[in-house]
Design a protein around this motif. Sequence first.
Motif, mmCIF file in Angstrom:
data_model
loop_
_atom_site.group_PDB
_atom_site.id
_atom_site.type_symbol
_atom_site.label_atom_id
_atom_site.label_comp_id
_atom_site.label_asym_id
_atom_site.label_seq_id
_atom_site.Cartn_x
_atom_site.Cartn_y
_atom_site.Cartn_z
ATOM 1 N N ASN A 17 0.758 -1.385 0.160
ATOM 2 C CA ASN A 17 -0.066 -0.042 -0.010
ATOM 3 C C ASN A 17 0.772 1.287 0.104
ATOM 4 N N THR A 73 -0.084 4.551 -0.159
ATOM 5 C CA THR A 73 -0.716 5.637 0.405
ATOM 6 C C THR A 73 0.040 6.054 1.783
ATOM 7 N N GLN A 74 0.140 7.385 1.847
ATOM 8 C CA GLN A 74 0.551 7.514 3.096
ATOM 9 C C GLN A 74 -0.401 8.728 4.022
#
Length: 81
Positions: free
Chosen positions: A41, A43-44
């Motif tokens: 994943n 995304t941050q």
Amino acid sequence: MTTISLTSLRDNLPSLVRRAQQGERIAITVRGKTVAELGPNRTQNARDAALQRLAAQRGRVIAGDVLAPMTDAWNADADHL
């Protein structure tokens, strides 16, 4: 990138998810054609993303100019006549 069949994915899902968590990207195929990918994943959260952008600017930007209070009063009419 590792390539596996859908059948192999079903049989080995827990280990493949662990590999994806470690950063590996895995292509999933059906009848020899890639139909999906399993990967980490990327995304941050907003805070981490902002800190990363600030760190990238370190040494190139002088923040004191923006953060220091102005000593002179600013008058839009006088300055833009």
